[in-house]
Enzyme design. Structure first.
Site, mmCIF file in Angstrom:
data_model
loop_
_atom_site.group_PDB
_atom_site.id
_atom_site.type_symbol
_atom_site.label_atom_id
_atom_site.label_comp_id
_atom_site.label_asym_id
_atom_site.label_seq_id
_atom_site.Cartn_x
_atom_site.Cartn_y
_atom_site.Cartn_z
ATOM 1 N N THR A 1 -3.028 0.570 -5.954
ATOM 2 C CA THR A 1 -3.136 -0.149 -4.665
ATOM 3 C C THR A 1 -2.309 0.568 -3.586
ATOM 4 O OG1 THR A 1 -1.322 -1.741 -5.082
ATOM 5 C CG2 THR A 1 -3.518 -2.379 -5.808
ATOM 6 N N LEU B 1 -3.115 -2.940 0.393
ATOM 7 C CA LEU B 1 -3.890 -4.182 0.473
ATOM 8 C C LEU B 1 -4.358 -4.449 -0.965
ATOM 9 C CD1 LEU B 1 -5.181 -6.420 2.134
ATOM 10 C CD2 LEU B 1 -7.032 -4.862 2.722
ATOM 11 N N HIS B 2 -3.494 -5.146 -1.714
ATOM 12 C CA HIS B 2 -3.622 -5.187 -3.170
ATOM 13 C C HIS B 2 -4.863 -5.928 -3.701
ATOM 14 C CE1 HIS B 2 0.604 -3.939 -3.293
ATOM 15 N NE2 HIS B 2 0.906 -4.947 -2.498
ATOM 16 N N ASP B 3 -4.948 -7.222 -3.385
ATOM 17 C CA ASP B 3 -5.847 -8.087 -4.156
ATOM 18 C C ASP B 3 -7.343 -7.792 -4.027
ATOM 19 O OD1 ASP B 3 -3.700 -9.327 -5.283
ATOM 20 O OD2 ASP B 3 -3.704 -11.035 -3.922
#
Ligand code: BDR
Ligand code: CA
Length: 310
Positions: free
Chosen positions: A191, A236-238
């Site tokens: 990520t 912007l992980h998720d």
């Protein structure tokens, strides 16, 4: 594809929900809220608010676990604000959460659709662990469990050793990785490869009201991350979990053994990702290792934009 999102919105969770809602490849069966970035009553409220804003009030939202399996609750208001969606005005959703508990609903849904449901888990794994604990047949009945969490070589983001989702509920993560489920993991290492640019965030605002909403929740996150990581990273992980379901060709992955530390105070929640198979242990998970960063951000932009026309 039938998908359940398990989430703790959370600014990046919010973008992941929008990406799923906007994507024809995904049939979003429901959203299960869990305590994480903020308490569960707020993550549930935020999930419903996002659905309502995108005119998807028919997507059911289930309230889940309000605390980790064993450890004291830890939240992430520093990164997400007290509302969990810092940067936007909170509008109380008109529709309530479903009366059924998230864990009961996950169990029922997977049992009655064996091999057909993928779960994108983007918060602490408490709901998933409870479901696996209560129904031991469940792990092998889930089509795929795509998790955002952990860290390979990157180090942590809540302690020097641990990533937030696994740190908050390491016992849940440990149980899930030992469950035998078909897991794909997006750790911080991947990520962090995709850097949000300020220009991209502002471009989102061209995409109507939802685009503006996305911009407004991402700007505080961008500032927080830019400051913390000295301008180097703005992850912007998720949405990685959802993007992987939509277009796996954006990623490279490798099957490896992942284990979670649950005892040591110094390393609580740290993920041991045996990248070089030094243990010789059998892999229990596919770990995403590379992303086509431009493709990732373009996918999100185009899909958020498409919501404006619906
Ligand atoms: C994870 O922690 C949360 O704060 C984010 O929503 C994401 O799921 C990143 O470590
Ligand atoms: Ca999250």
């Amino acid at each position: 594809m039938n998908v359940i999102i398990d989430t703790d919105p959370g600014n990046d969770d919010a973008i992941a929900i929008l990406l799923a809602i906007a994507s024809p490849e995904i049939d979003l069966l429901g959203i299960t809220a869990v305590a994480g970035n903020v308490p569960v009553a707020i993550t549930s409220r935020n999930a419903r608010m996002i659905c309502e804003m995108a005119s998807r009030e028919y997507i059911p939202v289930y309230n889940g676990e309000d605390k980790p399996l064993k450890n004291p609750q830890v939240t992430g208001e520093d990164a997400h604000g007290r509302s969990g969606l810092e940067g936007v005005e909170i509008v109380e959703p008109k529709f309530p959460p479903e009366s059924k508990h998230a864990v009961d609903w996950i169990i029922e849904s997977v049992l009655s659709n064996e091999g057909e449901i993928s779960i994108c888990a983007m918060g602490p794994l408490t709901n998933i662990a409870r479901a696996f604990e209560r129904e031991p047949r469940l792990p092998e009945m889930v089509r795929e469990l795509v998790i955002m969490g952990g860290s390979k070589f990157q180090g942590g983001n809540i302690t020097p050793m641990a990533e937030f989702n696994f740190y908050v509920d390491p016992h849940a993560a440990n149980l899930v990785f030992k469950s035998g489920a078909n897991i794909t993991l997006a750790p911080l290492d991947v990520t962090f490869q995709a850097r949000m640019e300020e220009e991209w965030i502002h471009r989102l605002a061209d995409a109507g009201d939802i685009g503006k909403f996305a911009r407004d929740i991402l700007m505080p996150s961008y500032r927080f991350n830019s400051e913390r990581y000295e301008g180097e990273y703005a992850p912007l992980h998720d949405p990685f979990t959802v993007a992987y379901i939509i277009d796996p060709s954006l990623f490279k992955k490798r099957p490896v053994r992942v284990s979670i530390e649950t005892e040591s105070p110094l390393c609580m929640g740290a993920s041991s990702i045996d990248w070089w198979n030094v243990t010789g242990d059998k892999p229990n998970c596919n770990v995403l290792s590379e992303v086509d960063s431009n493709g990732y951000f373009e996918l999100i932009y185009q899909r958020v934009k498409s919501l404006d026309n619906k």
